[in-house]
Design a protein around this motif. Structure first.
Motif, PDB file in Angstrom:
ATOM      1  N   LEU A  12      -3.065   3.380   2.151  1.00 54.62           N
ATOM      2  CA  LEU A  12      -2.713   4.123   1.340  1.00 54.62           C
ATOM      3  C   LEU A  12      -3.217   5.895   1.339  1.00 54.62           C
ATOM      4  O   LEU A  12      -2.351   6.680   0.570  1.00 54.62           O
ATOM      5  N   ALA A  13      -3.324   6.111   1.710  1.00 52.32           N
ATOM      6  CA  ALA A  13      -4.239   7.948   2.472  1.00 52.32           C
ATOM      7  C   ALA A  13      -3.017   8.293   3.496  1.00 52.32           C
ATOM      8  O   ALA A  13      -2.172   9.561   3.360  1.00 52.32           O
ATOM      9  N   CYS A  14      -2.293   7.744   3.892  1.00 51.42           N
ATOM     10  CA  CYS A  14      -0.496   8.672   4.357  1.00 51.42           C
ATOM     11  C   CYS A  14       0.127   8.243   3.906  1.00 51.42           C
ATOM     12  O   CYS A  14       1.223   8.982   3.626  1.00 51.42           O
ATOM     13  N   ALA A  15       0.480   7.434   2.467  1.00 50.45           N
ATOM     14  CA  ALA A  15       1.045   7.527   1.241  1.00 50.45           C
ATOM     15  C   ALA A  15       0.934   8.954   0.741  1.00 50.45           C
ATOM     16  O   ALA A  15       1.611   9.800  -0.220  1.00 50.45           O
ATOM     17  N   PHE A  16      -0.552   9.215   0.485  1.00 53.05           N
ATOM     18  CA  PHE A  16      -0.729   9.767   0.029  1.00 53.05           C
ATOM     19  C   PHE A  16      -0.161  11.647   0.299  1.00 53.05           C
ATOM     20  O   PHE A  16      -0.010  12.147   0.566  1.00 53.05           O
ATOM     21  N   GLY A  17      -0.718  10.886   1.769  1.00 54.74           N
ATOM     22  CA  GLY A  17       0.198  12.252   3.086  1.00 54.74           C
ATOM     23  C   GLY A  17       0.870  12.897   2.303  1.00 54.74           C
ATOM     24  O   GLY A  17       2.010  14.051   2.701  1.00 54.74           O
ATOM     25  N   ILE A  18       2.295  11.603   2.748  1.00 55.75           N
ATOM     26  CA  ILE A  18       4.189  12.197   2.590  1.00 55.75           C
ATOM     27  C   ILE A  18       4.586  12.876   1.582  1.00 55.75           C
ATOM     28  O   ILE A  18       5.038  13.088   0.896  1.00 55.75           O
ATOM     29  N   ILE A  19       3.290  11.951   0.062  1.00 60.73           N
ATOM     30  CA  ILE A  19       3.301  12.222  -1.075  1.00 60.73           C
ATOM     31  C   ILE A  19       3.068  13.479  -1.626  1.00 60.73           C
ATOM     32  O   ILE A  19       3.958  14.624  -1.899  1.00 60.73           O
TER      33      ILE A  19
END
Length: 37
Positions: A12-19
């Motif tokens: 979730l943290a990685c996805a948030f960073g990418i978005i």
């Protein structure tokens, strides 16, 4: 089951960073287009 929550949180943290990075890039691109107009 703590590892499941840990993996889910990490993804979730990685996805948030990418978005967030894509959103910032999009905003900067639109600002550059507005400056040239």
């Amino acid at each position: 089951m703590w590892y499941f929550a840990w993996i889910l949180g990490t993804l979730l943290a990685c996805a948030f960073g990418i978005i967030t990075a894509l959103a910032i890039e999009h905003i900067e691109e639109r600002a550059a287009e507005d400056d040239h107009a």
